[in-house]
Design a protein around this motif. Sequence first.
Motif, PDB file in Angstrom:
ATOM      1  N   SER A   1      -4.168   2.315  15.146  1.00  0.00           N
ATOM      2  CA  SER A   1      -5.104   2.791  14.126  1.00  0.00           C
ATOM      3  C   SER A   1      -4.370   3.184  12.849  1.00  0.00           C
ATOM      4  CB  SER A   1      -5.904   3.974  14.676  1.00  0.00           C
ATOM      5  OG  SER A   1      -6.755   4.516  13.692  1.00  0.00           O
ATOM      6  N   ALA A   2      -3.192   3.813  13.001  1.00  0.00           N
ATOM      7  CA  ALA A   2      -2.416   4.222  11.824  1.00  0.00           C
ATOM      8  C   ALA A   2      -1.930   3.012  11.035  1.00  0.00           C
ATOM      9  CB  ALA A   2      -1.236   5.087  12.266  1.00  0.00           C
ATOM     10  N   LEU A   3      -1.482   1.978  11.725  1.00  0.00           N
ATOM     11  CA  LEU A   3      -1.022   0.762  11.055  1.00  0.00           C
ATOM     12  C   LEU A   3      -2.149   0.101  10.283  1.00  0.00           C
ATOM     13  CD1 LEU A   3       1.195  -0.771  13.891  1.00  0.00           C
ATOM     14  CD2 LEU A   3       2.016   0.122  11.701  1.00  0.00           C
ATOM     15  N   GLU A   4      -3.311  -0.014  10.921  1.00  0.00           N
ATOM     16  CA  GLU A   4      -4.427  -0.677  10.271  1.00  0.00           C
ATOM     17  C   GLU A   4      -4.966   0.145   9.102  1.00  0.00           C
ATOM     18  OE1 GLU A   4      -7.008  -1.309  13.585  1.00  0.00           O
ATOM     19  OE2 GLU A   4      -6.129  -3.281  14.035  1.00  0.00           O
ATOM     20  N   ALA A   5      -4.992   1.456   9.263  1.00  0.00           N
ATOM     21  CA  ALA A   5      -5.468   2.309   8.172  1.00  0.00           C
ATOM     22  C   ALA A   5      -4.544   2.218   6.965  1.00  0.00           C
ATOM     23  CB  ALA A   5      -5.589   3.752   8.651  1.00  0.00           C
ATOM     24  N   SER A   6      -3.247   2.197   7.210  1.00  0.00           N
ATOM     25  CA  SER A   6      -2.294   2.152   6.107  1.00  0.00           C
ATOM     26  C   SER A   6      -2.360   0.831   5.361  1.00  0.00           C
ATOM     27  CB  SER A   6      -0.881   2.384   6.628  1.00  0.00           C
ATOM     28  OG  SER A   6       0.049   2.464   5.570  1.00  0.00           O
ATOM     29  N   ALA A   7      -2.747  -0.232   6.056  1.00  0.00           N
ATOM     30  CA  ALA A   7      -2.859  -1.538   5.411  1.00  0.00           C
ATOM     31  C   ALA A   7      -4.162  -1.693   4.636  1.00  0.00           C
ATOM     32  CB  ALA A   7      -2.749  -2.647   6.456  1.00  0.00           C
ATOM     33  N   GLY A   8      -5.117  -0.776   4.826  1.00  0.00           N
ATOM     34  CA  GLY A   8      -6.413  -0.865   4.166  1.00  0.00           C
ATOM     35  C   GLY A   8      -6.446  -0.114   2.850  1.00  0.00           C
ATOM     36  N   SER A   9      -7.648  -0.080   2.292  1.00  0.00           N
ATOM     37  CA  SER A   9      -7.818   0.541   0.971  1.00  0.00           C
ATOM     38  C   SER A   9      -8.309   1.976   1.049  1.00  0.00           C
ATOM     39  CB  SER A   9      -8.812  -0.288   0.151  1.00  0.00           C
ATOM     40  OG  SER A   9     -10.063  -0.389   0.832  1.00  0.00           O
ATOM     41  N   ASN A  10      -8.626   2.468   2.244  1.00  0.00           N
ATOM     42  CA  ASN A  10      -9.199   3.807   2.375  1.00  0.00           C
ATOM     43  C   ASN A  10      -8.221   4.812   2.969  1.00  0.00           C
ATOM     44  OD1 ASN A  10     -11.732   2.946   1.384  1.00  0.00           O
ATOM     45  ND2 ASN A  10     -12.307   2.191   3.424  1.00  0.00           N
ATOM     46  N   TRP A  11      -6.935   4.472   2.943  1.00  0.00           N
ATOM     47  CA  TRP A  11      -5.934   5.374   3.514  1.00  0.00           C
ATOM     48  C   TRP A  11      -5.848   6.649   2.697  1.00  0.00           C
ATOM     49  CZ3 TRP A  11      -1.353   7.728   2.062  1.00  0.00           C
ATOM     50  CH2 TRP A  11      -0.532   8.198   3.091  1.00  0.00           C
ATOM     51  N   THR A  12      -5.735   7.777   3.377  1.00  0.00           N
ATOM     52  CA  THR A  12      -5.596   9.061   2.689  1.00  0.00           C
ATOM     53  C   THR A  12      -4.495   9.870   3.349  1.00  0.00           C
ATOM     54  OG1 THR A  12      -7.296  10.058   4.112  1.00  0.00           O
ATOM     55  CG2 THR A  12      -8.014   9.169   1.978  1.00  0.00           C
ATOM     56  N   ALA A  13      -3.854  10.692   2.563  1.00  0.00           N
ATOM     57  CA  ALA A  13      -2.839  11.602   3.083  1.00  0.00           C
ATOM     58  C   ALA A  13      -3.531  12.852   3.638  1.00  0.00           C
ATOM     59  CB  ALA A  13      -1.855  11.980   1.981  1.00  0.00           C
ATOM     60  N   GLY A  14      -2.770  13.643   4.388  1.00  0.00           N
ATOM     61  CA  GLY A  14      -3.320  14.886   4.910  1.00  0.00           C
ATOM     62  C   GLY A  14      -3.079  15.024   6.402  1.00  0.00           C
ATOM     63  N   ALA A  15      -3.576  16.121   6.963  1.00  0.00           N
ATOM     64  CA  ALA A  15      -3.395  16.428   8.383  1.00  0.00           C
ATOM     65  C   ALA A  15      -4.636  16.019   9.165  1.00  0.00           C
ATOM     66  CB  ALA A  15      -3.132  17.918   8.566  1.00  0.00           C
ATOM     67  N   VAL A  16      -4.411  15.369  10.292  1.00  0.00           N
ATOM     68  CA  VAL A  16      -5.490  14.889  11.160  1.00  0.00           C
ATOM     69  C   VAL A  16      -5.120  15.214  12.606  1.00  0.00           C
ATOM     70  CG1 VAL A  16      -6.805  12.876  11.928  1.00  0.00           C
ATOM     71  CG2 VAL A  16      -6.003  12.993   9.571  1.00  0.00           C
ATOM     72  N   SER A  17      -6.113  15.596  13.402  1.00  0.00           N
ATOM     73  CA  SER A  17      -5.872  15.772  14.838  1.00  0.00           C
ATOM     74  C   SER A  17      -6.763  14.813  15.609  1.00  0.00           C
ATOM     75  CB  SER A  17      -6.150  17.215  15.274  1.00  0.00           C
ATOM     76  OG  SER A  17      -7.535  17.505  15.219  1.00  0.00           O
ATOM     77  N   VAL A  18      -6.255  14.330  16.738  1.00  0.00           N
ATOM     78  CA  VAL A  18      -7.018  13.411  17.578  1.00  0.00           C
ATOM     79  C   VAL A  18      -7.090  13.979  18.984  1.00  0.00           C
ATOM     80  CG1 VAL A  18      -6.521  11.339  16.241  1.00  0.00           C
ATOM     81  CG2 VAL A  18      -4.925  12.041  18.003  1.00  0.00           C
ATOM     82  N   GLY A  19      -8.262  13.850  19.584  1.00  0.00           N
ATOM     83  CA  GLY A  19      -8.470  14.363  20.927  1.00  0.00           C
ATOM     84  C   GLY A  19      -9.285  13.408  21.756  1.00  0.00           C
ATOM     85  N   LEU A  20     -10.078  13.952  22.675  1.00  0.00           N
ATOM     86  CA  LEU A  20     -10.896  13.109  23.537  1.00  0.00           C
ATOM     87  C   LEU A  20     -11.912  12.302  22.732  1.00  0.00           C
ATOM     88  CD1 LEU A  20     -11.576  15.720  26.359  1.00  0.00           C
ATOM     89  CD2 LEU A  20     -10.152  13.669  26.582  1.00  0.00           C
ATOM     90  N   LYS A  21     -12.511  12.909  21.736  1.00  0.00           N
ATOM     91  CA  LYS A  21     -13.539  12.235  20.948  1.00  0.00           C
ATOM     92  C   LYS A  21     -12.996  11.015  20.233  1.00  0.00           C
ATOM     93  CE  LYS A  21     -17.003  13.121  17.358  1.00  0.00           C
ATOM     94  NZ  LYS A  21     -17.593  14.179  16.468  1.00  0.00           N
ATOM     95  N   GLU A  22     -11.803  11.102  19.709  1.00  0.00           N
ATOM     96  CA  GLU A  22     -11.207   9.995  18.963  1.00  0.00           C
ATOM     97  C   GLU A  22     -10.442   9.021  19.856  1.00  0.00           C
ATOM     98  OE1 GLU A  22     -11.838  13.571  16.589  1.00  0.00           O
ATOM     99  OE2 GLU A  22     -10.603  13.222  18.369  1.00  0.00           O
ATOM    100  N   GLY A  23     -10.379   9.299  21.145  1.00  0.00           N
ATOM    101  CA  GLY A  23      -9.619   8.441  22.048  1.00  0.00           C
ATOM    102  C   GLY A  23      -8.126   8.637  21.931  1.00  0.00           C
ATOM    103  N   GLY A  24      -7.699   9.792  21.422  1.00  0.00           N
ATOM    104  CA  GLY A  24      -6.287  10.035  21.238  1.00  0.00           C
ATOM    105  C   GLY A  24      -5.594  10.625  22.450  1.00  0.00           C
TER     106      GLY A  24
END
Length: 357
Positions: free
Chosen positions: A283-306
């Motif tokens: 997901s990080a690779l695909e997001a960085s290659a797209g146009s909607n990438w943003t900087a900042g802090a993100v957490s992933v858990g059960l909801k996000e499949g992390g």
Amino acid sequence: MLRNSALVLAATMMLAHAQSAAAQQPAPPASPATPPPAPPASSPPPAPPAGILVVDDGVSGAEPLAGVQEAMRLYGVSGRRADLVASAASKATEAMRNLAQGRRTVVVVGANVGAALEQVAKEFPDNRFTLIGGAANGANIRAITFRDNETGWLAAWLAGRLAGEGHVGFVGGPAANERRPALCATAQGLVTANPNALLFPDLESADVEPKLEARRGAELARGQIDRGASIIITPAGAAGAGAMETVRDLGALGVVRNSNALSLFPGNVLAMQARRYDAVILSALEASAGSNWTAGAVSVGLKEGGVALRLNDAVAPPTPPDVRAALQDNVAAIITGALVVPGMTAEGRCPTPQRTQ
């Protein structure tokens, strides 16, 4: 003589008549000219490869590298490429700098490398850096952390349901302070499932030499089992491997973080607290290659499949169907927000009362 002249004249007149008639016939339609072959379409230049750095932080074990390799396989299905570099923590800064040259996307996997990443990110302001498993700040840094407290709560709840008259042990790894939120979640899940169960928490000292971590983990697990713990919740890395050796030798069960524990101790692993590095990195690779990438802090858990809690079907006796069903109900409740796993308070305290010894 006259006769021969007449024959020549007649032949000449017939030839002239034939030529005149031929001249009056409409010309056959001209066949269309074959157009010249179109020049081959120029294919777009291949996108520059992404860079992935896996840092041996001494805490995360083998799970990150296995996840990276799977993410790279999936990322390359459509012809994209990611270059993988593994580095010791002492050389992480140099490795990041090398990867950033000629690559817009750089993904760093590892704990305790945030300061190094912040330094390198300032040197390459046009690059997009993603840190997975740690904290970092910067205008071109996206930091992704895992909500391990969710699977920690589930693991302790499961242990509490299955421990019976026994109790539950918790072995902390060398990064003791980082394991305190996990310990807090463990205490909450256990008291919810079994208010009468005792929790034996032992956080390994942060100054233990790396080569002694496995031995220390084994010692802590042995002490907990001797006090009546039947299920031990173990950390990632060498301390977790040492603890699981004791669990196997003494016939107990363990909840693991090391991904290879399922193959090493198939009869003693109750469940695994998994970080979905493969999904998060992809997901990080695909997001960085797209146009909607943003900087900042993100957490992933059960909801996000992390993250996920994976039961071991090879353990005997197997987890009863009613416990499995109740566990899935808890997973669904956490995903929907009906069940909130509290974290540590601002003062560093665990908000849930706990019975420890």
